[in-house]
Motif scaffolding. Structure first.
Motif, PDB file in Angstrom:
ATOM      1  N   TYR A 180       5.918   6.863   0.358  1.00 47.26           N
ATOM      2  CA  TYR A 180       5.107   7.907   0.980  1.00 47.26           C
ATOM      3  C   TYR A 180       5.386   9.290   0.387  1.00 47.26           C
ATOM      4  CZ  TYR A 180       4.278   4.307   4.547  1.00 47.26           C
ATOM      5  OH  TYR A 180       3.931   3.150   5.201  1.00 47.26           O
ATOM      6  N   HIS A 181       6.400   9.386  -0.469  1.00 54.44           N
ATOM      7  CA  HIS A 181       6.730  10.659  -1.121  1.00 54.44           C
ATOM      8  C   HIS A 181       6.617  10.552  -2.642  1.00 54.44           C
ATOM      9  CE1 HIS A 181       8.208  12.548   2.582  1.00 54.44           C
ATOM     10  NE2 HIS A 181       8.691  11.356   2.884  1.00 54.44           N
ATOM     11  N   THR A 182       5.765   9.641  -3.111  1.00 55.48           N
ATOM     12  CA  THR A 182       5.578   9.479  -4.553  1.00 55.48           C
ATOM     13  C   THR A 182       4.287  10.159  -4.993  1.00 55.48           C
ATOM     14  OG1 THR A 182       4.449   7.340  -4.278  1.00 55.48           O
ATOM     15  CG2 THR A 182       6.853   7.312  -4.617  1.00 55.48           C
ATOM     16  N   VAL A 183       4.295  10.636  -6.220  1.00 55.29           N
ATOM     17  CA  VAL A 183       3.154  11.374  -6.769  1.00 55.29           C
ATOM     18  C   VAL A 183       2.872  10.910  -8.187  1.00 55.29           C
ATOM     19  CG1 VAL A 183       3.560  13.429  -5.375  1.00 55.29           C
ATOM     20  CG2 VAL A 183       4.686  13.210  -7.589  1.00 55.29           C
ATOM     21  N   SER A 184       1.679  11.237  -8.651  1.00 52.71           N
ATOM     22  CA  SER A 184       1.330  11.043 -10.058  1.00 52.71           C
ATOM     23  C   SER A 184       1.717  12.300 -10.816  1.00 52.71           C
ATOM     24  CB  SER A 184      -0.171  10.790 -10.224  1.00 52.71           C
ATOM     25  OG  SER A 184      -0.584   9.683  -9.461  1.00 52.71           O
ATOM     26  N   VAL A 185       2.323  12.131 -11.967  1.00 58.36           N
ATOM     27  CA  VAL A 185       2.685  13.265 -12.813  1.00 58.36           C
ATOM     28  C   VAL A 185       1.925  13.132 -14.126  1.00 58.36           C
ATOM     29  CG1 VAL A 185       4.540  14.518 -13.967  1.00 58.36           C
ATOM     30  CG2 VAL A 185       4.971  13.404 -11.758  1.00 58.36           C
ATOM     31  N   ILE A 186       1.158  14.156 -14.461  1.00 53.83           N
ATOM     32  CA  ILE A 186       0.398  14.164 -15.713  1.00 53.83           C
ATOM     33  C   ILE A 186       0.925  15.298 -16.585  1.00 53.83           C
ATOM     34  CG2 ILE A 186      -1.857  14.561 -16.773  1.00 53.83           C
ATOM     35  CD1 ILE A 186      -3.157  13.205 -14.458  1.00 53.83           C
ATOM     36  N   GLY A 187       1.334  14.932 -17.785  1.00 53.59           N
ATOM     37  CA  GLY A 187       1.781  15.921 -18.761  1.00 53.59           C
ATOM     38  C   GLY A 187       0.646  16.290 -19.690  1.00 53.59           C
ATOM     39  N   THR A 188       0.579  17.537 -20.081  1.00 50.49           N
ATOM     40  CA  THR A 188      -0.506  17.996 -20.947  1.00 50.49           C
ATOM     41  C   THR A 188       0.005  19.064 -21.899  1.00 50.49           C
ATOM     42  OG1 THR A 188      -2.731  18.970 -20.975  1.00 50.49           O
ATOM     43  CG2 THR A 188      -1.231  19.724 -19.258  1.00 50.49           C
ATOM     44  N   ASP A 189      -0.684  19.204 -23.034  1.00 48.39           N
ATOM     45  CA  ASP A 189      -0.408  20.288 -23.971  1.00 48.39           C
ATOM     46  C   ASP A 189      -1.472  21.372 -23.918  1.00 48.39           C
ATOM     47  OD1 ASP A 189       2.009  19.359 -25.106  1.00 48.39           O
ATOM     48  OD2 ASP A 189       0.904  17.891 -26.287  1.00 48.39           O
ATOM     49  N   LEU A 190      -2.499  21.160 -23.101  1.00 49.03           N
ATOM     50  CA  LEU A 190      -3.529  22.182 -22.891  1.00 49.03           C
ATOM     51  C   LEU A 190      -4.291  21.806 -21.631  1.00 49.03           C
ATOM     52  CD1 LEU A 190      -4.957  24.730 -23.902  1.00 49.03           C
ATOM     53  CD2 LEU A 190      -6.536  23.260 -25.157  1.00 49.03           C
ATOM     54  N   LEU A 191      -3.940  22.439 -20.524  1.00 55.15           N
ATOM     55  CA  LEU A 191      -4.545  22.106 -19.230  1.00 55.15           C
ATOM     56  C   LEU A 191      -6.059  22.273 -19.280  1.00 55.15           C
ATOM     57  CD1 LEU A 191      -3.568  21.397 -16.268  1.00 55.15           C
ATOM     58  CD2 LEU A 191      -3.974  23.802 -15.759  1.00 55.15           C
ATOM     59  N   GLU A 192      -6.524  23.311 -19.982  1.00 55.15           N
ATOM     60  CA  GLU A 192      -7.952  23.610 -20.015  1.00 55.15           C
ATOM     61  C   GLU A 192      -8.741  22.593 -20.835  1.00 55.15           C
ATOM     62  OE1 GLU A 192      -5.521  25.740 -20.659  1.00 55.15           O
ATOM     63  OE2 GLU A 192      -5.603  26.874 -18.784  1.00 55.15           O
ATOM     64  N   SER A 193      -8.060  21.687 -21.528  1.00 60.57           N
ATOM     65  CA  SER A 193      -8.782  20.656 -22.264  1.00 60.57           C
ATOM     66  C   SER A 193      -9.223  19.524 -21.354  1.00 60.57           C
ATOM     67  CB  SER A 193      -7.892  20.084 -23.386  1.00 60.57           C
ATOM     68  OG  SER A 193      -6.843  19.280 -22.838  1.00 60.57           O
ATOM     69  N   MET A 194      -8.683  19.472 -20.138  1.00 63.70           N
ATOM     70  CA  MET A 194      -9.047  18.425 -19.196  1.00 63.70           C
ATOM     71  C   MET A 194     -10.341  18.794 -18.485  1.00 63.70           C
ATOM     72  SD  MET A 194      -5.247  17.642 -17.684  1.00 63.70           S
ATOM     73  CE  MET A 194      -5.778  16.151 -16.859  1.00 63.70           C
ATOM     74  N   TYR A 195     -11.200  17.812 -18.305  1.00 62.38           N
ATOM     75  CA  TYR A 195     -12.558  18.061 -17.826  1.00 62.38           C
ATOM     76  C   TYR A 195     -12.593  18.908 -16.551  1.00 62.38           C
ATOM     77  CZ  TYR A 195     -17.148  17.195 -15.804  1.00 62.38           C
ATOM     78  OH  TYR A 195     -18.379  17.358 -15.237  1.00 62.38           O
ATOM     79  N   CYS A 196     -11.817  18.530 -15.536  1.00 67.54           N
ATOM     80  CA  CYS A 196     -11.893  19.230 -14.247  1.00 67.54           C
ATOM     81  C   CYS A 196     -11.500  20.694 -14.369  1.00 67.54           C
ATOM     82  CB  CYS A 196     -11.006  18.531 -13.219  1.00 67.54           C
ATOM     83  SG  CYS A 196     -11.683  16.978 -12.631  1.00 67.54           S
ATOM     84  N   PHE A 197     -10.463  20.983 -15.131  1.00 67.73           N
ATOM     85  CA  PHE A 197     -10.039  22.374 -15.295  1.00 67.73           C
ATOM     86  C   PHE A 197     -10.991  23.123 -16.224  1.00 67.73           C
ATOM     87  CE2 PHE A 197      -6.040  20.594 -13.742  1.00 67.73           C
ATOM     88  CZ  PHE A 197      -5.679  21.565 -12.819  1.00 67.73           C
ATOM     89  N   HIS A 198     -11.528  22.429 -17.208  1.00 66.91           N
ATOM     90  CA  HIS A 198     -12.470  23.075 -18.121  1.00 66.91           C
ATOM     91  C   HIS A 198     -13.745  23.481 -17.395  1.00 66.91           C
ATOM     92  CE1 HIS A 198     -15.571  23.295 -21.304  1.00 66.91           C
ATOM     93  NE2 HIS A 198     -14.577  23.729 -22.061  1.00 66.91           N
ATOM     94  N   ALA A 256       1.829  29.265 -23.673  1.00 67.05           N
ATOM     95  CA  ALA A 256       2.162  28.626 -24.950  1.00 67.05           C
ATOM     96  C   ALA A 256       3.642  28.250 -25.019  1.00 67.05           C
ATOM     97  CB  ALA A 256       1.781  29.551 -26.106  1.00 67.05           C
ATOM     98  N   ASP A 257       4.504  29.101 -24.496  1.00 66.47           N
ATOM     99  CA  ASP A 257       5.942  28.810 -24.523  1.00 66.47           C
ATOM    100  C   ASP A 257       6.285  27.625 -23.630  1.00 66.47           C
ATOM    101  OD1 ASP A 257       6.410  30.841 -26.304  1.00 66.47           O
ATOM    102  OD2 ASP A 257       6.990  32.313 -24.772  1.00 66.47           O
ATOM    103  N   ASP A 258       5.579  27.488 -22.502  1.00 60.49           N
ATOM    104  CA  ASP A 258       5.834  26.348 -21.612  1.00 60.49           C
ATOM    105  C   ASP A 258       5.535  25.036 -22.323  1.00 60.49           C
ATOM    106  OD1 ASP A 258       6.500  28.003 -19.434  1.00 60.49           O
ATOM    107  OD2 ASP A 258       4.395  28.253 -18.925  1.00 60.49           O
ATOM    108  N   TYR A 259       4.390  25.000 -23.034  1.00 59.59           N
ATOM    109  CA  TYR A 259       4.030  23.791 -23.772  1.00 59.59           C
ATOM    110  C   TYR A 259       5.034  23.519 -24.894  1.00 59.59           C
ATOM    111  CZ  TYR A 259      -0.583  24.092 -21.518  1.00 59.59           C
ATOM    112  OH  TYR A 259      -1.610  24.152 -20.622  1.00 59.59           O
ATOM    113  N   LYS A 260       5.344  24.562 -25.650  1.00 59.70           N
ATOM    114  CA  LYS A 260       6.201  24.403 -26.820  1.00 59.70           C
ATOM    115  C   LYS A 260       7.620  23.997 -26.443  1.00 59.70           C
ATOM    116  CE  LYS A 260       7.927  26.946 -30.857  1.00 59.70           C
ATOM    117  NZ  LYS A 260       7.898  28.252 -31.573  1.00 59.70           N
ATOM    118  N   ASN A 261       8.182  24.633 -25.422  1.00 56.10           N
ATOM    119  CA  ASN A 261       9.582  24.408 -25.064  1.00 56.10           C
ATOM    120  C   ASN A 261       9.772  23.293 -24.041  1.00 56.10           C
ATOM    121  OD1 ASN A 261      10.211  26.643 -26.702  1.00 56.10           O
ATOM    122  ND2 ASN A 261       9.942  28.064 -24.991  1.00 56.10           N
ATOM    123  N   GLY A 262       8.662  22.760 -23.514  1.00 54.04           N
ATOM    124  CA  GLY A 262       8.801  21.733 -22.490  1.00 54.04           C
ATOM    125  C   GLY A 262       9.480  22.264 -21.245  1.00 54.04           C
ATOM    126  N   SER A 263       9.070  23.441 -20.815  1.00 50.51           N
ATOM    127  CA  SER A 263       9.689  24.077 -19.640  1.00 50.51           C
ATOM    128  C   SER A 263       9.503  23.204 -18.400  1.00 50.51           C
ATOM    129  CB  SER A 263       9.067  25.451 -19.395  1.00 50.51           C
ATOM    130  OG  SER A 263       9.167  26.270 -20.540  1.00 50.51           O
TER     131      SER A 263
END
Length: 682
Positions: free
Chosen positions: A347-365, A379-386
């Motif tokens: 009951y406390h589990t979630v789906s985790v989706i990793g992306t290198d460009l959030l705006e490339s995904m249809y819903c966010f675009h 850009a730094d978050d994507y590059k450094n895996g923050s």
């Protein structure tokens, strides 16, 4: 005599020169500011606009032969050579900027309270709540409805009606109903016989696929009557049908009741009436369901070294002859306690989706999903895996979380991880958690940097996701993640304005252009306006430079040349050339400085209004109101127009330098003449 006194001996000429040079300075400062604004606006909008190409999810049936067997499965209509060609275009970079691959993994997060469609008015969809539809209940059998004992099948099943006497584990969004329709599946007839299912007997059951049939009925009626689910009052159901209402009967539908509200009446069949104050659940003996030698596979397809059956708890249904607490404290109850812990985790589990460009995904675009609080990834978050994340507004409210809070994610894979993911109809949901498998690797702490909102929480489209989805940078996830070239997981990002070029490229190689659905948010329709704005700003700057050059020529001819007499007298009286030139240059520099300052001030004050006026005039000529997308793009451009006052100051300083240097060089050239000639021509 000082240069200033000499200057004020000719006030009319001074004012005329200040006005001339000031107007030229204001024009060039203004045009430089407009040009810089247009250039910055163009760059910013080019960067902000993302054009995406989403591969179609359409599949076709494929038949293959394997060990003498004919196998049927679904594959994407995009062939391998089509993928290879599009990847080649992405590597080339002229049409397709790049390919963006999303990663997926499930995670346990104790601080997140998940939500289900059962808690959302009018959108109940049990299939989207599958991970949270498992429950542990104490039930009492009220009737045995159907027993299925096929002669050759491995699964023996029985359908019963029961009442719920106690809830051990049930997701908080689900209501407890008076009647439970239970489908029980066993791996053999012997297992079914051992349960000794009898009317009136109590059982402890571990079920899945919990469905609130009462809510399902009210949701259907609410949709038909165009009202809220809360407005549906099932006490209005009448069993007195008119002759015309009974005529709606068919081979597949027998009317038994009706629900009326206002002028609308819905005819109900027996199964709909049976749904009142009822729920349904399936009980399956997962342990032992597979062959004894069936290995379990990891996400990369390799064997884990563990048998698949051993991933499941050996609990599903047991007669309860004693009190619940007594049973759970016995040896027989040990695994049931593990099952309760398993569901508490689920009951406390979630789906985790990793992306290198959030705006490339249809819903966010398409702005169907958008960040309402905090920020998106940089850009730094994507590059450094923050270790930063975005969570949905719905989940954040249910969990009492906000931006700046930290959450712990423990990643895991469920039993047989590829079983659901490879199915074409699979939607992004967390996998079923296995207490025996547990989590993989160390727990990672993520900071919530943004809250996103969804326009449709429970949409079943292929490119969408559910509220219990957390987004993180790809590089922050472990290596053992799932990904595919399908649905939400893969997007091509095109160069802006290259949609037609991509379609032409595909068709030139014999590929259908519609294998990619392209969206540019109206960029194509506003691109002409955008570049027209920049071109007009260029022309304005060229005109200003020309004007400034002409003003300089007039200034040298009408003002600096008039200093020849003063220059000649000083030279004839024995002043050195350097002293004479500097004195005359100081006289000329004062109006230049005053005019430039006035021009810079005028440029700053009028720049924004001129920029928007120029942009509006260009957009009207190019007719940006062709479509809704173009209108939205036009409005976006208005808000994105960048103001560059620093360019005004820089342009004024550059003009000041040019005028002063030109004046000094001109006086140096005049000083080469004889003093007598200078006095006569002065």
């Amino acid at each position: 005599m000082t240069p200033l006194k000499q200057l004020f001996r000719q006030p009319v000429r001074l004012l005329a020169i200040i006005l001339l040079v000031g107007m030229a300075s204001a024009f060039i400062c203004l045009s430089a500011g407009v040009f810089s604004s247009a250039k910055a606006t163009l760059a910013q909008i080019e960067e902000r606009y993302v054009t995406i190409g989403i591969p179609t999810t359409e599949t076709e049936g494929v038949t293959t032969e394997y060990n003498g067997l004919t196998l049927h499965h679904e594959e994407s209509i995009i062939s391998q050579d089509m993928w290879a060609y599009m990847d080649q275009l992405a590597a080339d970079g002229r049409i397709i900027k790049g390919a963006y691959q999303q990663k997926y993994i499930s995670a346990y997060c104790p601080s997140i309270q998940t939500v289900t469609s059962g808690n959302e008015d009018g959108t109940y969809a049990p299939s989207l709540d599958t991970p949270y539809g498992r429950a542990i209940l104490v039930v009492r059998i009220t009737s045995v409805d159907e027993i299925n004992l096929p002669e050759f099948a491995e699964i023996a099943s029985v359908s019963v009606t029961a009442s719920i006497e106690n809830v051990i584990k049930l997701h908080q969004d689900y209501a407890v109903r008076s009647t439970l329709y239970l489908t029980i599946g066993c791996n053999s007839r012997e297992e079914l016989d051992a349960l000794d299912i009898q009317v009136g007997r109590r059982y402890l059951v571990y079920g899945s696929e919990y469905i609130d049939r009462d809510l399902e009925l009210r949701t259907t009626l609410a949709e038909s009557h165009r009202c809220s689910v809360e407005d549906i009052d099932l006490s209005r159901i009448s069993y007195d049908l008119t002759a015309d209402e009974k005529k709606t009967a068919s081979q597949d539908f027998i009317p038994v009741a009706k629900y009326s509200s206002g002028e609308k009446t819905s005819i109900l069949g027996q199964n709909m009436v049976d749904a009142i104050d009822s729920c349904a659940m399936t009980v399956t003996h997962w342990h032992g369901l597979y062959p004894e030698t069936q290995p379990d596979y990891a996400i990369d397809g390799s064997e884990t070294g563990v048998l698949l059956n051993d991933q499941y708890l050996d609990v599903y249904m047991t007669p309860l002859e004693t009190g619940l607490d007594v049973f759970l404290s016995s040896n027989a109850g040990i695994e049931w306690r593990s099952a309760a812990q398993e569901l508490d985790t689920q009951y406390h589990t979630v789906s985790v989706i990793g992306t290198d460009l959030l705006e490339s995904m249809y819903c966010f675009h398409q702005k169907d999903s958008f960040v309402t609080e905090g920020r998106s990834f940089g850009a730094d978050d994507y590059k450094n895996g923050s270790n930063v994340c975005l969570i949905s507004e719905t989940t954040a409210i249910a969990s009492g979380l906000g931006t700046g809070d930290c959450i712990d994610l423990s990643f895991y894979w469920g039993p047989n991880p590829l079983a659901d993911l490879s199915a074409p109809e699979w939607k992004v949901q967390p996998q079923l958690f296995s207490q025996k498998i547990g989590v993989s690797g160390d727990t990672k702490t993520y900071q919530i940097i943004g809250i996103y909102r969804q326009s449709d929480l429970w949409d079943t489209a292929d490119y969408r996701f559910l509220p219990n989805t957390i987004f993180v940078p790809n590089a922050s996830l472990p290596e053992n993640c799932y990904s595919s070239r399908n649905g939400v997981f893969f997007t091509y990002v095109l160069q802006n304005g290259k949609v037609s070029a991509l379609q032409d490229a595909l068709e030139s190689h014999g590929y259908p252009a519609n294998i990619l659905f392209c969206f540019d948010n109206g960029y194509t329709e506003i691109a002409e306006t955008l570049h027209g704005f920049y071109s007009s700003a260029q022309q304005l700057l060229f005109a200003a430079c020309t004007t400034a050059g002409a003003a300089l020529f007039v200034f040298l001819a009408l003002f600096v040349n008039r200093q020849r007499r003063t220059l000649g007298l000083m030279l004839s009286l024995g002043s050195g050339k350097r002293t004479a030139v500097m004195f005359s240059w100081e006289i000329a520099a004062i109006p230049i400085i005053l005019a430039t300052i006035a021009g810079i001030i005028a440029g700053i004050l009028t720049m924004n209004a001129t920029t928007l006026s120029l942009f509006s005039s260009v957009s009207e000529v190019l007719n940006t109101s062709l479509s809704g997308a173009a209108t939205i793009g036009y409005n976006d451009m208005i808000t994105e127009v960048v103001s560059m006052p620093i360019a005004v100051i820089v342009a004024g300083i550059l003009q000041l330098i040019v005028y002063i240097v030109a004046t000094y060089l001109h006086l140096q050239r005049l000083a080469q003449r004889s003093p007598l000639e200078l006095v006569r021509k002065g």
